[in-house]
Design an enzyme around this catalytic site. Structure first.
Site, PDB file in Angstrom:
ATOM      1  N   LYS A  22      60.974  74.278  16.243  1.00 40.38           N
ATOM      2  CA  LYS A  22      61.192  73.156  16.674  1.00 40.38           C
ATOM      3  C   LYS A  22      59.960  72.432  17.386  1.00 40.38           C
ATOM      4  O   LYS A  22      59.526  72.913  18.481  1.00 40.38           O
ATOM      5  CB  LYS A  22      62.357  73.175  17.719  1.00 40.38           C
TER       6      LYS A  22
ATOM      7  N   GLU B  26      54.113  81.847  25.633  1.00 46.34           N
ATOM      8  CA  GLU B  26      52.838  81.749  26.084  1.00 46.34           C
ATOM      9  C   GLU B  26      52.849  80.251  26.741  1.00 46.34           C
ATOM     10  O   GLU B  26      53.223  79.210  26.343  1.00 46.34           O
ATOM     11  CB  GLU B  26      52.283  81.245  24.574  1.00 46.34           C
TER      12      GLU B  26
HETATM   13  P1  NAP Z   1      57.074  71.675  27.820  1.00 39.73           P
HETATM   14  O1  NAP Z   1      57.311  70.441  28.377  1.00 39.73           O
HETATM   15  O2  NAP Z   1      57.329  72.976  28.434  1.00 39.73           O
HETATM   16  O3  NAP Z   1      57.313  71.651  26.203  1.00 39.73           O
HETATM   17  C1  NAP Z   1      56.981  72.910  25.234  1.00 39.73           C
HETATM   18  C2  NAP Z   1      57.913  72.512  24.222  1.00 39.73           C
HETATM   19  O4  NAP Z   1      59.338  73.055  24.963  1.00 39.73           O
HETATM   20  C3  NAP Z   1      58.363  71.236  23.424  1.00 39.73           C
HETATM   21  O5  NAP Z   1      58.660  71.477  22.337  1.00 39.73           O
HETATM   22  C4  NAP Z   1      59.589  70.706  24.356  1.00 39.73           C
HETATM   23  O6  NAP Z   1      60.040  69.799  23.447  1.00 39.73           O
HETATM   24  C5  NAP Z   1      60.431  71.907  24.597  1.00 39.73           C
HETATM   25  N1  NAP Z   1      61.471  71.883  25.717  1.00 39.73           N
HETATM   26  C6  NAP Z   1      61.331  71.230  26.661  1.00 39.73           C
HETATM   27  N2  NAP Z   1      62.354  71.410  27.343  1.00 39.73           N
HETATM   28  C7  NAP Z   1      63.151  72.234  26.943  1.00 39.73           C
HETATM   29  C8  NAP Z   1      64.221  73.028  27.046  1.00 39.73           C
HETATM   30  N3  NAP Z   1      65.275  72.600  27.984  1.00 39.73           N
HETATM   31  N4  NAP Z   1      65.014  73.886  26.173  1.00 39.73           N
HETATM   32  C9  NAP Z   1      64.375  74.091  24.915  1.00 39.73           C
HETATM   33  N5  NAP Z   1      62.879  73.471  24.798  1.00 39.73           N
HETATM   34  C10 NAP Z   1      62.536  72.791  25.693  1.00 39.73           C
HETATM   35  O7  NAP Z   1      55.362  71.904  27.984  1.00 39.73           O
HETATM   36  P2  NAP Z   1      54.261  70.602  27.065  1.00 39.73           P
HETATM   37  O8  NAP Z   1      54.088  69.718  28.092  1.00 39.73           O
HETATM   38  O9  NAP Z   1      54.780  70.169  25.689  1.00 39.73           O
HETATM   39  O10 NAP Z   1      53.183  71.430  27.045  1.00 39.73           O
HETATM   40  C11 NAP Z   1      52.139  71.768  27.822  1.00 39.73           C
HETATM   41  C12 NAP Z   1      52.366  72.873  28.439  1.00 39.73           C
HETATM   42  O11 NAP Z   1      51.849  74.067  27.432  1.00 39.73           O
HETATM   43  C13 NAP Z   1      51.204  73.372  29.465  1.00 39.73           C
HETATM   44  O12 NAP Z   1      51.802  73.890  30.446  1.00 39.73           O
HETATM   45  C14 NAP Z   1      50.241  74.367  28.882  1.00 39.73           C
HETATM   46  O13 NAP Z   1      49.630  75.136  29.663  1.00 39.73           O
HETATM   47  C15 NAP Z   1      51.162  75.092  27.906  1.00 39.73           C
HETATM   48  N6  NAP Z   1      50.510  75.685  26.638  1.00 39.73           N
HETATM   49  C16 NAP Z   1      50.568  76.962  26.574  1.00 39.73           C
HETATM   50  C17 NAP Z   1      49.697  77.580  25.640  1.00 39.73           C
HETATM   51  C18 NAP Z   1      49.416  79.173  25.634  1.00 39.73           C
HETATM   52  O14 NAP Z   1      49.233  79.657  24.628  1.00 39.73           O
HETATM   53  N7  NAP Z   1      49.822  79.707  26.688  1.00 39.73           N
HETATM   54  C19 NAP Z   1      49.309  77.003  24.588  1.00 39.73           C
HETATM   55  C20 NAP Z   1      49.273  75.308  24.727  1.00 39.73           C
HETATM   56  C21 NAP Z   1      50.179  74.830  25.578  1.00 39.73           C
HETATM   57  P3  NAP Z   1      59.921  68.273  23.503  1.00 39.73           P
HETATM   58  O15 NAP Z   1      58.549  68.196  23.364  1.00 39.73           O
HETATM   59  O16 NAP Z   1      61.045  67.979  22.598  1.00 39.73           O
HETATM   60  O17 NAP Z   1      60.707  67.732  24.887  1.00 39.73           O
END
Ligand code: NAP
Length: 474
Positions: A171, A246
Site C-alpha cells: 500500500k 522503520e
Molecule cells: P505516515 O503519516 O506515518 O504515513 C506512512 C504510511 O502510513 C502512508 O502510506 C500512510 O498512508 C500510512 N498510514 C497513515 N495512517 C495509517 C493508518 N491509520 N493505518 C495504516 N496506514 C496508515 O508518515 P509520512 O508522513 O508519510 O512519512 C514521513 C515519516 O516517515 C517520517 O516520520 C519519517 O521519518 C518516516 N520515515 C522513516 C524511514 C525509515 O526508514 N525509518 C524512511 C522514510 C520515512 P497515506 O499516505 O495513504 O495516508
C-alpha cells in the site's frame, strides 16, 4: 496518469471514487488512483495467500532471475519513472533518478542474497539425535510505505520478501502512489506469477485494519511516522504479526574541532538538504565544537545560499517544494519558535506558499538551544540549526537525549575520539565523516522509538524468514 490496483495479476479501478495526485511544485493534478478499502485489501491478501504455496517452493535461482529482469527494466526506464516521482513528490529529478538506482540496487542485492539462505546442523547432546535448523519464508507480507521515498521504501521491502519466497501486498502513500504503480507495471512485465505481487491504493486506515487483522497475513513491514507505527503495532497484536517498523528520526550531527571543515560542510549539506530535508535520516540538529563554530557556520551559510530552489524538473534545481501545506507549516513553525527563543537566521528563514505549492528556502540558524522545537522534533524541512558544545562527552549526551535512534553523524579525523563517539551513540546508523551512509548491502534501521528491525544487508533478508528447528531421533 490513471493508476490502478494490481490484484491477482489484474489491474482494477474498484473502490469509492478516486484520489487525486497533485504536483507540489505547481499545484497541478498529475493523475489519479482508485480509493480502495477493505474489499480490495482483502482480495489482494487472498490472492497473495493463494499464490504463496507454489511461489515459496520455487528455487531461489528462479526468483533471482525474475528479480534481475525487474531490476533491468527499472534501470532501462529510470528516467521515465523518475519523472513521475518528481511530478508527484517534488524532489529534484537528479535525486529521483538516484532513488530509482538505489531501489534497483536493493533488487539486485537481494536477487543474489536470496541464494544464500542457509540453515545449519547442530551437534546433539544425545546419541542418535540430529538437530537441524532451516529457514523458510515467513508467508504473506503486507507493506505500508511513505511519500518521501516512493520507490526505495517499497523496493527494499519487496525485493527481500520476494527473494525469500514470500508473496507480497503493497500500500503506497496517497500523495505518491503513481511511482509505485509504474514500478508494478515493470514487475508485471518481468513475469512474476499471478498473485505473487499485489498493490492496493486508497484509505490508509481501512486498508491498514485489514492488513493487521486478516488471518492469512504473517508479516507487516511499515515505514512511516512513529505515531502510525505505534498504532499499527497495537492493531497487529491481535494476529501476533511479525513486524518490521522503520519509523521517524531526529538525527544529530556532531562536528569536532579537528574535523576537516570543508568536508564536514559538504557532509552536512548532503545529509540536511537532500530531498529538501524530508528524509528520516537527515540531520535535524547540528552540534559544533565552540572553537570552530564561527568558521563552520559561515561556510555552511555560504553553501546553503548557493542551493537552487525550484521545480524539481528544472535544470540545476537542488531544493524542490515541500510535499504539502502541513509540511510547510511545520517547518515555518519550527523556524519561528527557534527565532522567538533566540536563534539568529544566517540565511533563509522564509518561504513561499501559493497556488498549492510550498517552497521553503534553505535555512541556517545559529545559537540554537535544547528548548527549541527544532532540536526536539523531526522538522522534515531544509532547516539547519547550530548549537555549540565544549567536550566530546557533552556532545554524545546531547545527541542521545531523544526518544529517537535512527541515524547520527559526526565529523572528526581522530580515530580515538571517533571510536568513542561511534560506540556511545544510541543509533542504528552512524555516519563517520559520511553524510550519506545508506546502501543496499548494509543494515538500515533504528533503535528506541525509531523502530524495530533492519532493511538491507543480510538482516534485510532475515526479516522475511522464519527459523524452524527439526529434532530427529534416529
Ligand atoms: P505516515 O503519516 O506515518 O504515513 C506512512 C504510511 O502510513 C502512508 O502510506 C500512510 O498512508 C500510512 N498510514 C497513515 N495512517 C495509517 C493508518 N491509520 N493505518 C495504516 N496506514 C496508515 O508518515 P509520512 O508522513 O508519510 O512519512 C514521513 C515519516 O516517515 C517520517 O516520520 C519519517 O521519518 C518516516 N520515515 C522513516 C524511514 C525509515 O526508514 N525509518 C524512511 C522514510 C520515512 P497515506 O499516505 O495513504 O495516508
Amino acid at each position: 496518469m490513471e493508476g490502478k490496483h494490481y490484484i491477482n495479476g489484474e489491474w482494477s479501478t474498484a473502490g469509492d471514487g478516486v484520489i487525486n495526485v497533485m504536483n507540489p511544485a505547481t499545484g497541478e493534478q498529475v493523475g489519479t488512483v482508485p480509493n480502495g478499502g477493505e474489499d480490495e485489501a482483502t482480495q489482494a491478501i487472498e490472492a497473495a495467500a493463494a499464490a504463496f504455496p507454489e511461489w515459496s517452493k520455487t528455487t531461489a535461482y528462479h526468483r533471482s532471475e525474475l528479480l534481475m529482469k525487474w531490476h533491468d527494466l527499472l534501470m532501462e526506464n529510470k528516467q521515465e519513472v523518475a519523472e513521475i516521482m518528481t511530478k508527484e513528490m517534488g524532489k529534484p529529478l537528479a535525486e529521483s533518478i538516484g532513488e530509482i538506482e538505489y531501489s534497483a540496487a536493493f533488487i539486485s542485492w537481494f536477487a543474489e542474497e536470496g541464494k544464500r539462505v542457509y540453515g545449519r546442523t547442530v551437534p546433539a547432546s544425545k546419541e542418535g539425535k540430529r538437530i537441524q535448523v532451516i529457514k523458510q519464508p515467513v508467508g504473506v507480507v503486507v507493506s505500508i510505505t511513505p511519500w518521501n521515498f516512493p520507490a526505495a521504501m517499497m523496493a527494499r521491502k519487496m525485493a527481500p520478501a520476494l527473494a525469500a519466497g514470500c508473496s507480497f501486498v503493497a500500500k503506497p502513500a496517497k500523495l505518491t502512489p503513481l511511482t509505485a504503480v509504474r514500478i508494478y507495471e515493470l514487475a508485471e512485465e518481468a513475469g512474476f506469477p499471478k498473485g505473487v505481487i499485489n498493490m492496493v491504493t486508497g484509505s490508509a486506515s481501512k486498508i491498514g485494519k485489514v492488513f493487521t487483522s486478516h488471518p492469512s497475513v504473517r508479516k507487516l513491514t511499515f515505514t512511516g511516522s512513529t505515531e502510525i507505527g505505534k498504532e499499527l503495532m497495537k492493531q497487529s497484536s491481535e494476529t501476533m504479526l511479525n513486524l518490521s517498523l522503520e519509523l521517524g528520526g531526529h538525527a544529530p550531527i556532531i562536528v569536532l574541532d579537528d574535523a576537516n571543515i570543508e568536508e564536514a560542510v559538504k557532509g552536512v549539506v548532503a545529509s540536511k538538504f537532500r530531498n529538501a530535508g524530508q528524509t528520516c535520516v537527515c540531520g535535524n540538529r547540528i552540534y559544533v565544537q565552540e572553537s570552530i563554530v564561527e568558521e563552520f557556520s559561515r561556510k555552511l551559510q555560504e553553501a546553503a545560499s548557493d542551493l537552487k530552489v525550484g521545480n524539481g524538473l528544472d535544470e540545476g534545481v537542488q531544493i524542490g517544494p515541500l510535499v504539502d501545506k502541513d509540511g510547510y507549516e511545520k517547518v515555518a513553525e519550527h523556524v519561528k519558535d527557534a527565532v522567538d527563543k533566540g536563534a539568529k537566521v544566517l540565511v533563509g528563514g522564509d518561504g513561499k506558499a501559493e497556488n498549492d505549492s510550498y517552497f521553503y528556502n534553505p535555512t541556517v540558524l545559529l545559537n540554537a538551544n535544547s528548548d527549541m522545537l527544532v532540536m526536539n522534533e523531526e522538522t522534515f524541512g531544509p532547516v539547519a540549526p547550530i548549537m555549540t558544545f565544549k567536550t566530546d562527552e557533552e556532545a554524545v549526551k546531547l545527541a542521545n537525549d531523544t526518544r529517537f535512534g535512527l541515524a547520527a553523524y559526526f565529523f572528526t579525523d581522530s580515530m580515538t575520539r571517533g571510536t568513542y563517539i561511534a560506540e556511545n551513540l544510541d543509533y542504528g546508523i552512524v555516519g563517520w565523516n559520511d553524510g550519506l551512509p545508506s546502501a543496499a548491502q548494509a543494515p538500515f534501521g533504528g533503535m528506541k522509538e525509531s523502530g524495530i528491525g533492519r532493511e538491507g544487508g543480510q538482516e534485510g533478508l532475515e526479516a522475511f524468514l522464519e527459523t524452524k528447528y527439526i529434532s530427529i531421533q534416529l
